[in-house]
Design a protein around this motif. Structure first.
Motif, PDB file in Angstrom:
ATOM      1  N   PHE A 186      23.682  20.328  -6.754  1.00 15.85           N
ATOM      2  CA  PHE A 186      24.385  19.184  -6.177  1.00 15.85           C
ATOM      3  C   PHE A 186      25.480  18.703  -7.117  1.00 15.85           C
ATOM      4  N   GLY A 187      26.485  18.104  -6.536  1.00 17.87           N
ATOM      5  CA  GLY A 187      27.553  17.499  -7.312  1.00 17.87           C
ATOM      6  C   GLY A 187      28.499  16.772  -6.384  1.00 17.87           C
ATOM      7  N   THR A 188      29.373  15.963  -6.981  1.00 21.55           N
ATOM      8  CA  THR A 188      30.421  15.291  -6.226  1.00 21.55           C
ATOM      9  C   THR A 188      31.760  15.797  -6.752  1.00 21.55           C
ATOM     10  N   PRO A 189      32.422  16.703  -6.005  1.00 24.99           N
ATOM     11  CA  PRO A 189      32.066  17.166  -4.666  1.00 24.99           C
ATOM     12  C   PRO A 189      31.039  18.288  -4.694  1.00 24.99           C
ATOM     13  N   SER A 190      30.526  18.609  -3.499  1.00 27.36           N
ATOM     14  CA  SER A 190      29.674  19.780  -3.348  1.00 27.36           C
ATOM     15  C   SER A 190      30.480  21.045  -3.593  1.00 27.36           C
ATOM     16  N   VAL A 191      29.810  22.126  -3.971  1.00 25.26           N
ATOM     17  CA  VAL A 191      30.500  23.418  -4.068  1.00 25.26           C
ATOM     18  C   VAL A 191      30.830  23.943  -2.679  1.00 25.26           C
ATOM     19  N   ASP A 192      30.160  23.390  -1.659  1.00 30.15           N
ATOM     20  CA  ASP A 192      30.349  23.847  -0.289  1.00 30.15           C
ATOM     21  C   ASP A 192      31.260  22.905   0.479  1.00 30.15           C
ATOM     22  N   GLY A 193      31.894  23.438   1.491  1.00 31.98           N
ATOM     23  CA  GLY A 193      32.638  22.653   2.460  1.00 31.98           C
ATOM     24  C   GLY A 193      32.280  23.128   3.850  1.00 31.98           C
ATOM     25  N   GLU A 194      32.830  22.464   4.845  1.00 32.04           N
ATOM     26  CA  GLU A 194      32.509  22.793   6.225  1.00 32.04           C
ATOM     27  C   GLU A 194      33.815  22.909   7.018  1.00 32.04           C
ATOM     28  N   ILE A 238      27.713  29.504 -18.257  1.00 32.30           N
ATOM     29  CA  ILE A 238      28.214  29.564 -16.884  1.00 32.30           C
ATOM     30  C   ILE A 238      27.563  28.486 -16.031  1.00 32.30           C
ATOM     31  N   LEU A 239      26.259  28.311 -16.192  1.00 29.91           N
ATOM     32  CA  LEU A 239      25.550  27.291 -15.416  1.00 29.91           C
ATOM     33  C   LEU A 239      26.011  25.895 -15.795  1.00 29.91           C
ATOM     34  N   ARG A 240      26.087  25.622 -17.100  1.00 29.90           N
ATOM     35  CA  ARG A 240      26.471  24.287 -17.571  1.00 29.90           C
ATOM     36  C   ARG A 240      27.903  23.953 -17.179  1.00 29.90           C
ATOM     37  N   THR A 241      28.786  24.919 -17.305  1.00 30.55           N
ATOM     38  CA  THR A 241      30.178  24.683 -16.935  1.00 30.55           C
ATOM     39  C   THR A 241      30.300  24.444 -15.439  1.00 30.55           C
ATOM     40  N   GLY A 242      29.552  25.209 -14.651  1.00 30.77           N
ATOM     41  CA  GLY A 242      29.585  25.020 -13.208  1.00 30.77           C
ATOM     42  C   GLY A 242      29.155  23.635 -12.799  1.00 30.77           C
ATOM     43  N   VAL A 243      28.107  23.131 -13.429  1.00 32.27           N
ATOM     44  CA  VAL A 243      27.626  21.786 -13.120  1.00 32.27           C
ATOM     45  C   VAL A 243      28.651  20.743 -13.542  1.00 32.27           C
ATOM     46  N   THR A 244      29.212  20.903 -14.727  1.00 36.68           N
ATOM     47  CA  THR A 244      30.173  19.928 -15.249  1.00 36.68           C
ATOM     48  C   THR A 244      31.450  19.882 -14.412  1.00 36.68           C
ATOM     49  N   MET A 245      31.950  21.044 -14.059  1.00 38.33           N
ATOM     50  CA  MET A 245      33.231  21.138 -13.356  1.00 38.33           C
ATOM     51  C   MET A 245      33.098  21.018 -11.839  1.00 38.33           C
ATOM     52  N   ARG A 246      31.853  20.946 -11.340  1.00 35.78           N
ATOM     53  CA  ARG A 246      31.609  20.883  -9.894  1.00 35.78           C
ATOM     54  C   ARG A 246      32.128  22.141  -9.202  1.00 35.78           C
TER      55      ARG A 246
END
Length: 875
Positions: free
Chosen positions: A341-349, A301-309
């Motif tokens: 962190f990633g491009t894009p961020s998991v967050d938006g504003e 789950i962690l690795r996929t989250g990082v890979t897929m942003r």
């Protein structure tokens, strides 16, 4: 519910804007999109105005139109991320990507479907939400779908508005044009919310590893000739995985009301062994298999989250300051989630305005609601609480010949729930598998050979929508009473900090914390036969909280909530002990009464540069005095380990550490020395030495590979620096024993030598060119200590995009992650709320069909690198 009932869906097309080249000025003119553009359909009613950084402000005539506009804007900014997030949390990534390297994506799909919910269950959860919330989510979904419909309306609109990645995916799947996502459904938002709540608000599940560690210790002590290896193993386990350290910093000031009394070593060790003896029999092989399976699921789950942003993990820090300690007499709030962190961020504003609603701040892609932010009256933020709400249960006497399998519960054979699943996999036939559930939860391992299964119980199972509802209400809360009610709805483990215009500040620790039956040790698996079921949950009124404390501030960095809420099973060097990273925040806040927004941002600079995320620096004031005294005593004794002829740089290294303030890191030789010293010290005490044949090593080896039972050392393992500190100073009050449980001594009679030997090891590493301990950078290749200034690795590559953005060049650059946050917000909660924030790398993830990224893809990287902030729109 303070979300107004939403009106009918608004179908609105907005004129497309061709993105300018990457590197366009971050101060590009704001733009406004309003109803009436070419292609408009349905009722006009909202506008989207974007700031110079591309952040949307949605203004609407009704709350329904506002949520619709939020969906439209999110699809415009994050269409690809929406699709990848949905597939990641619903278990359908393999359908478009195939099984992935080493079946990673297929394993992700299986894991998510095992731990979460079927489509029918998601629909039932959505229908259980308050009606106004259902309408808000439906409008949000309609806004996403309306924007996507406008993007795919014609070949021209596809070139302007469909992301580059979907052209790549369409080609990969053999389509005649770009890939088009299925319409976004309200259930997709519920699925994202469930995953969010569980991933950022869950704790525990370490019971299998704990039991393995205990068995390892028994074998290691028997190998080394201990008289009573089981008793000694229990004592060492209690020292490593203590239940409570009353010296640990807490968010709630002052002592708690339910601090458990220490039992004394003999009773505590016997109680532990009695609890373990009462578990159903499980072989070491089955235990190892189950622990490995659970660990693999979490890593996937962690690795996929990082890979897929997409969302994958969390941390976070937060501060609330009362008017008595602020420069202008207003309450202040700092919020900084640490989700990676990633491009894009998991967050938006986003900033949302409609009659009866005025809120803005941070969202997570797939959710319309403000998770961290402010409205016209209050500001709030959240961190992961890190208490325990999960438990592994051993189901025994399982009959796998039955269909479905049955297991023993309360003296009867009870059938498991069997849920057939079929995973579509691109490029190969569908993969069938069956999800099994017991009364305790999803089955993580079925072992027919031993007639047992292991289930993972979640306190929040089937209840995560309570957390989604609580978060959703925050944007409409107007005062502390309403905020407290929203807190009472949250079912997963989160800390919340709050400030309002009236000058109130508050902390709430939320979630369902299980109550264990008497005689159960929660550090180990439970018996699934019905004798060790949770007896209930801690009532909300008894959960940790603090309102307007006398000290005038509250801070949390995943800190121990209170002396009442003390037990955790989460890894990491600190493990809620004497040494904890949030102490530095408290020390800064206690210095004066002139805190401001700028001051909060200054605290971020101090704690954000704490180190490379290892949280090593907080340990310096605790260990350096012991090291200096050990060196001085050994010099007086004429010990060879301090002989200047053999260790010419030792004296200078001690001097550098002695005169270090323990706070400054960047460019500091002392920081480099201490990071390597502390890692070396742990290895010398608990892992048989930094180097083969090390002269001095500790008495108990946590990493004896010859046993083939795993290794448990390392500062992130069972040998935390808080354990080392407990041993050095003989910390009192520890539960369960009142002090150290193990009486055999950990230093093998060489306490001072181990300290100085570890410093000598650090000097050797730093003066060479091999990899340093504690961070993946080389040594300095010189014995000149003045040239050993600590510099963090530039370990965040913002040009690493999602896997579909092949061939795209962005030139976003790199940053040092250190201990920085994904989103950072400082709010002055005065008569008119104002604040500053940053969201690296940027608001938009859009790349055009021609391969041109949005100017807002990474226009906040400069802010991040320079510790600068942009103004939040006013309330």
């Amino acid at each position: 519910m303070r979300l107004a009932a939403a009106g009918g869906a608004v179908a609105l097309a907005v004129a497309g804007i061709v993105p300018s080249a990457l590197g366009a000025s971050a101060a590009a003119s704001p733009r406004t999109v309003s109803p009436g553009a070419a292609g408009t359909q349905g009722t006009s009613g909202f506008t989207i105005q974007r700031s110079a950084y591309g952040v949307p402000t949605i203004t609407a005539g009704s709350q329904g139109q506002m949520w619709f506009g939020a969906g439209w804007a999110q699809a415009e900014d994050r269409m690809v991320q929406l699709e990848l997030t949905r597939r990641a949390v619903e278990g359908t990534l393999s359908e478009i990507f195939g099984p992935g390297d080493q079946n990673q994506l297929l394993q992700q799909d299986e894991t998510v479907r095992t731990f979460f919910y079927t489509p029918a269950e998601l629909t039932a959860q959505f229908q259980s939400l308050p009606p106004a919330m259902q309408k808000a989510i439906t409008e949000f979904s309609d806004g996403i779908n309306a924007y996507e419909a406008s993007a795919y309306a014609s070949a021209g609109s596809e070139q302007q508005k469909v992301p580059y990645e979907f052209f790549v995916l369409g080609q990969s799947l053999g389509l005649s044009g770009p890939y088009r996502p299925a319409p976004w459904q309200p259930e997709d938002t519920v699925a994202v919310g469930n995953f969010l709540a569980r991933q950022f608000g869950g704790g525990g599940g370490s019971e299998l590893t704990n039991l393995q560690f205990l068995q390892y210790l028994e074998s290691e002590l028997a190998k080394t000739g201990a008289k009573n290896p089981s008793t000694a193993a229990a004592a060492i386990f209690n020292d490593s995985r203590w239940i409570n350290d009353p010296t640990a910093p807490t968010t709630v000031p002052g002592p708690g009301v339910h601090t458990p009394a220490a039992a004394g070593p003999a009773r505590a060790d016997g109680t532990l062994l009695h609890a373990v003896a009462g578990l159903p029999a499980i072989s070491r092989a089955a235990l190892a298999k189950a622990a490995a399976a659970l660990s693999a699921d979490r890593k996937t789950i962690l690795r996929t989250g990082v890979t897929m942003r997409v969302l994958s993990h969390g941390g976070s820090n937060a501060i609330a300051v009362s008017p008595s300690r602020s420069a202008n007499g207003h309450a202040l709030l700092w919020g900084a989630p640490q989700e990676g962190f990633g491009t894009p961020s998991v967050d938006g504003e986003e900033y949302l305005h409609a009659p009866g609603y005025d809120a803005g701040g941070m969202y997570i892609t797939g959710e319309p609601f403000i998770l961290i932010g402010r409205n016209a009256n209050i500001a709030w933020t959240t961190t992961s609480e890190e208490l325990v709400d999960q438990r592994i249960y051993i189901e025994h006497n399982v009959n796998f010949a039955a269909t479905p399998p049955t297991y023993e519960f309360n003296g009867q054979q009870v059938p498991m729930q069997a849920i057939p699943e079929m995973i579509n996999v691109a490029g190969q036939p569908p993969v069938p598998f069956t999800v099994l559930r017991t009364i305790d939860g999803p089955v993580v391992l079925a072992d027919p050979a031993e007639h047992l299964a292991l289930s993972l119980r979640f306190a929040s199972f089937g209840r995560e929508t309570g957390t989604l509802t609580g978060f959703a209400q925050l944007g409409g809360d107007a005062n502390l009473s309403q905020f407290r009610h929203s807190m009472s709805l949250v079912t997963t483990l989160h800390n919340f900090l709050y400030a309002d215009r009236q000058g109130n500040i508050a902390y709430f620790g939320d979630g369902l914390v299980p109550i264990e039956p008497a005689g159960v040790d929660p550090r180990f698996p439970g018996a699934g036969d019905g004798t060790q079921q949770w007896t209930g949950f801690v009532p909300f009124a008894q959960m940790p909280h603090s309102v307007n404390p006398k000290q005038g501030f509250l801070d949390n960095w995943n800190t121990k909530p209170s002396q009442q809420a003390f037990y955790q099973q989460n890894g990491g060097d600190e493990y809620w002990g004497t040494i904890f990273r949030s102490s530095l925040i408290s020390q800064i806040l206690q210095r004066g009464t002139t805190m401001s927004v700028t001051g909060l941002e200054g605290i971020e600079h101090t704690i954000g540069t704490i180190d490379n995320g290892d949280n090593t620096r907080p340990a310096a004031p605790f260990f350096i005095p012991f090291l200096v005294r050990a060196y001085q005593d050994l010099v007086r004794a004429g010990d060879p380990i301090v002989n200047p002829a053999d260790h010419p740089d030792l004296k200078q290294a001690v001097t550098v550490l002695k005169h270090w303030n323990g706070v400054s890191t960047l460019g500091s030789p002392a920081m480099s020395i201490f990071m390597n010293f502390l890692e070396a010290y742990e290895r010398n005490v608990f892992e048989g030495g930094v180097n083969a044949g090390e002269q001095y090593t500790g008495k108990v080896n946590f990493s004896d590979g010859s046993l083939n039972l795993g290794t448990y050392g390392g500062l992130g393992g069972m040998a935390t620096y808080n354990m080392l500190d407990h041993i050095l100073r003989g910390t009192g009050g520890l539960v369960p024993c009142g002090t150290l449980c193990y009486g055999g001594g950990y230093f093998a009679g060489h306490r001072d030598q181990l300290l100085v030997e570890s410093l000598n090891d650090a000097i050797t590493i730093l003066s060479g060119t091999g990899t340093q301990l504690g961070q993946n950078v080389p040594g300095f290749g010189t014995t000149d200590i003045s040239k050993w200034g600590y510099q963090p690795a530039q370990d965040q590559n913002w040009d690493s995009l999602d896997p579909l953005a092949v061939g795209i060049t962005t030139n976003c650059g790199t940053s040092a992650k250190q201990n920085r946050s994904t989103f950072m917000m400082a709010v002055d909660v005065g008569p008119k709320l104002t604040g500053q924030d940053e969201l690296p790398p940027g608001q938009s993830a859009f790349i055009s069909a021609a391969g041109v990224p949005s100017p807002h893809l990474c226009d906040q990287v400069g802010l991040f690198n320079d510790f600068r902030y942009k103004n939040m729109p006013p309330s």
